[in-house]
Design a protein around this motif. Structure first.
Motif, PDB file in Angstrom:
ATOM      1  N   GLU A  58       0.838  -1.217  -0.059  1.00 36.66           N
ATOM      2  CA  GLU A  58      -0.039   0.087  -0.104  1.00 36.66           C
ATOM      3  C   GLU A  58       0.737   1.473  -0.032  1.00 36.66           C
ATOM      4  O   GLU A  58       0.372   2.198  -0.713  1.00 36.66           O
ATOM      5  N   LEU A  59       1.934   1.355   0.647  1.00 31.45           N
ATOM      6  CA  LEU A  59       2.765   2.688   0.801  1.00 31.45           C
ATOM      7  C   LEU A  59       3.212   2.913  -0.755  1.00 31.45           C
ATOM      8  O   LEU A  59       3.180   3.978  -0.985  1.00 31.45           O
ATOM      9  N   TYR A  60       3.835   1.972  -1.280  1.00 29.18           N
ATOM     10  CA  TYR A  60       4.358   2.302  -2.789  1.00 29.18           C
ATOM     11  C   TYR A  60       2.989   2.601  -3.720  1.00 29.18           C
ATOM     12  O   TYR A  60       3.232   3.677  -4.394  1.00 29.18           O
ATOM     13  N   LEU A  61       1.878   1.887  -3.396  1.00 23.48           N
ATOM     14  CA  LEU A  61       0.990   2.376  -4.134  1.00 23.48           C
ATOM     15  C   LEU A  61       0.440   3.641  -3.934  1.00 23.48           C
ATOM     16  O   LEU A  61       0.073   4.456  -5.027  1.00 23.48           O
ATOM     17  N   HIS A  62       0.452   4.185  -2.726  1.00 26.32           N
ATOM     18  CA  HIS A  62      -0.139   5.156  -2.225  1.00 26.32           C
ATOM     19  C   HIS A  62       0.841   6.410  -2.701  1.00 26.32           C
ATOM     20  O   HIS A  62       0.424   7.711  -3.265  1.00 26.32           O
ATOM     21  N   ALA A  63       2.300   6.062  -2.690  1.00 22.54           N
ATOM     22  CA  ALA A  63       3.166   7.032  -3.198  1.00 22.54           C
ATOM     23  C   ALA A  63       3.189   7.465  -4.717  1.00 22.54           C
ATOM     24  O   ALA A  63       3.129   8.635  -5.282  1.00 22.54           O
ATOM     25  N   ALA A  99       1.195   5.872 -12.929  1.00 19.89           N
ATOM     26  CA  ALA A  99       0.897   4.714 -12.864  1.00 19.89           C
ATOM     27  C   ALA A  99       1.773   3.707 -12.365  1.00 19.89           C
ATOM     28  O   ALA A  99       3.104   4.189 -12.418  1.00 19.89           O
ATOM     29  N   VAL A 100       1.386   2.481 -11.735  1.00 20.88           N
ATOM     30  CA  VAL A 100       2.713   1.444 -11.180  1.00 20.88           C
ATOM     31  C   VAL A 100       3.533   1.321 -12.302  1.00 20.88           C
ATOM     32  O   VAL A 100       4.850   1.427 -12.021  1.00 20.88           O
ATOM     33  N   GLU A 101       3.236   1.207 -13.371  1.00 22.83           N
ATOM     34  CA  GLU A 101       4.207   0.810 -14.677  1.00 22.83           C
ATOM     35  C   GLU A 101       5.279   1.819 -15.131  1.00 22.83           C
ATOM     36  O   GLU A 101       6.081   1.818 -15.689  1.00 22.83           O
ATOM     37  N   GLU A 102       4.751   3.015 -14.556  1.00 24.33           N
ATOM     38  CA  GLU A 102       5.667   4.164 -15.008  1.00 24.33           C
ATOM     39  C   GLU A 102       6.947   4.514 -13.825  1.00 24.33           C
ATOM     40  O   GLU A 102       7.525   5.280 -14.158  1.00 24.33           O
ATOM     41  N   CYS A 103       6.510   3.731 -12.667  1.00 26.77           N
ATOM     42  CA  CYS A 103       7.373   3.742 -11.404  1.00 26.77           C
ATOM     43  C   CYS A 103       8.373   2.771 -11.308  1.00 26.77           C
ATOM     44  O   CYS A 103       8.297   1.609 -11.601  1.00 26.77           O
ATOM     45  N   LEU A 104       9.771   3.170 -10.989  1.00 30.13           N
ATOM     46  CA  LEU A 104      10.927   2.287 -10.533  1.00 30.13           C
ATOM     47  C   LEU A 104      10.922   2.560  -8.902  1.00 30.13           C
ATOM     48  O   LEU A 104      11.125   3.629  -8.456  1.00 30.13           O
ATOM     49  N   ALA A 144       4.648  -6.957  -5.035  1.00 31.48           N
ATOM     50  CA  ALA A 144       3.238  -7.084  -4.663  1.00 31.48           C
ATOM     51  C   ALA A 144       2.396  -5.978  -5.289  1.00 31.48           C
ATOM     52  O   ALA A 144       1.179  -6.338  -5.585  1.00 31.48           O
ATOM     53  N   GLY A 145       2.705  -4.892  -5.370  1.00 33.93           N
ATOM     54  CA  GLY A 145       2.369  -3.606  -6.047  1.00 33.93           C
ATOM     55  C   GLY A 145       2.338  -3.502  -7.635  1.00 33.93           C
ATOM     56  O   GLY A 145       1.742  -2.738  -7.889  1.00 33.93           O
ATOM     57  N   GLY A 146       3.354  -4.747  -8.096  1.00 35.07           N
ATOM     58  CA  GLY A 146       3.237  -4.482  -9.542  1.00 35.07           C
ATOM     59  C   GLY A 146       4.576  -3.623 -10.050  1.00 35.07           C
ATOM     60  O   GLY A 146       4.692  -3.436 -11.346  1.00 35.07           O
ATOM     61  N   PHE A 147       5.314  -3.053  -8.921  1.00 32.34           N
ATOM     62  CA  PHE A 147       6.472  -2.277  -9.419  1.00 32.34           C
ATOM     63  C   PHE A 147       7.539  -2.943 -10.075  1.00 32.34           C
ATOM     64  O   PHE A 147       7.829  -4.046  -9.352  1.00 32.34           O
ATOM     65  N   ASP A 148       8.450  -2.308 -10.941  1.00 30.91           N
ATOM     66  CA  ASP A 148       9.860  -2.711 -11.070  1.00 30.91           C
ATOM     67  C   ASP A 148      10.551  -2.491  -9.967  1.00 30.91           C
ATOM     68  O   ASP A 148      10.397  -1.399  -9.440  1.00 30.91           O
ATOM     69  N   VAL A 149      11.762  -3.269  -9.464  1.00 28.06           N
ATOM     70  CA  VAL A 149      12.298  -2.912  -8.413  1.00 28.06           C
ATOM     71  C   VAL A 149      13.705  -3.126  -8.514  1.00 28.06           C
ATOM     72  O   VAL A 149      13.955  -4.369  -9.183  1.00 28.06           O
ATOM     73  N   TYR A 150      14.629  -2.260  -8.090  1.00 32.58           N
ATOM     74  CA  TYR A 150      16.218  -2.539  -8.047  1.00 32.58           C
ATOM     75  C   TYR A 150      16.580  -2.789  -6.459  1.00 32.58           C
ATOM     76  O   TYR A 150      16.194  -1.925  -5.690  1.00 32.58           O
TER      77      TYR A 150
END
Length: 213
Positions: A144-149, A156-161, A175-181
């Motif tokens: 939820e925190l990353y989705l809220h941010a 949109a989620v797919e626009e964020c790293l 879990a939020g569907g983000f790309d992550v490093y």
């Protein structure tokens, strides 16, 4: 660069606070009869909520934690942050090369995030885009925190790293569907051995990952 926004974790990614926080936890645990090796704390408390750490200590203690335990922890760490906090090496240089919106999303309270960013002279880059799990009462590994941010930043989620350094943080992003490093160090390399996400151990390596993508 394929992303329109980058969301950073704070502790261990932007600022070198983990050793201060965990050393304080280990010291306070010892004072109530609980022995926890610092290396263990650096690995297993990384990215976890403070309540998780307190519960772990209390389960090993001969009695319940004092009612003032959290207040004292906050006081000790905040004083240490003011004098000992350092930015992660190379982070200023990295941020100076990023020309898209950036944010910080942390399990810590907003006042702690702001103190750490101010002490390390990073606050100007994140002013107005600081997101705390305490604001929404949801902590990583929940997404939820990353989705809220992302939503608050207007992307949109797919626009964020997402840039993380903890297993809980990586799990939240995924879990939020983000790309992550993920930023890996000697304490966490075993945790991420079988995790299929791009990894780096210097900000220079992260720069190459960001701009290659």
């Amino acid at each position: 660069m394929k992303y329109k926004c980058i969301i950073f974790d704070c502790d261990g990614v932007l600022v070198d606070s983990e050793s201060i926080s965990n050393s304080t936890l280990v010291s306070m645990a010892k004072e109530i009869g609980v022995s926890i090796p610092l290396d263990f704390a650096m690995t297993h408390f990384l990215g976890k909520s403070l309540q998780f750490c307190f519960d772990y200590i209390e389960n090993l203690a001969p009695q319940k934690l004092p009612k003032t335990f959290e207040e004292e922890f906050r006081e000790r760490t905040f004083e240490a942050f003011k004098t000992q906090m350092q930015p992660i090496p190379g982070v200023h240089e990295l941020l100076s090369k990023i020309n898209i919106p950036i944010a910080v999303a942390s399990n810590g309270p907003a006042e702690k995030i702001r103190l750490n960013l101010t002490t390390t002279k990073l606050i100007d880059r994140f002013e107005g885009n600081i997101f705390s799990a305490y604001d929404i009462n949801s902590w990583k590994p929940n997404p939820e925190l990353y989705l809220h941010a992302a939503k608050s930043m207007g992307f949109a989620v797919e626009e964020c790293l997402v840039i993380e350094d903890s297993l809980a943080g990586v799990q939240a992003a995924q879990a939020g569907g983000f790309d992550v490093y993920t930023y890996v160090n000697k304490h966490t390399e075993k945790l991420f051995k079988d995790i299929n996400v791009p990894q780096f151990n210097t900000m220079y390596q992260l720069e190459k990952l960001i701009f290659i993508d």
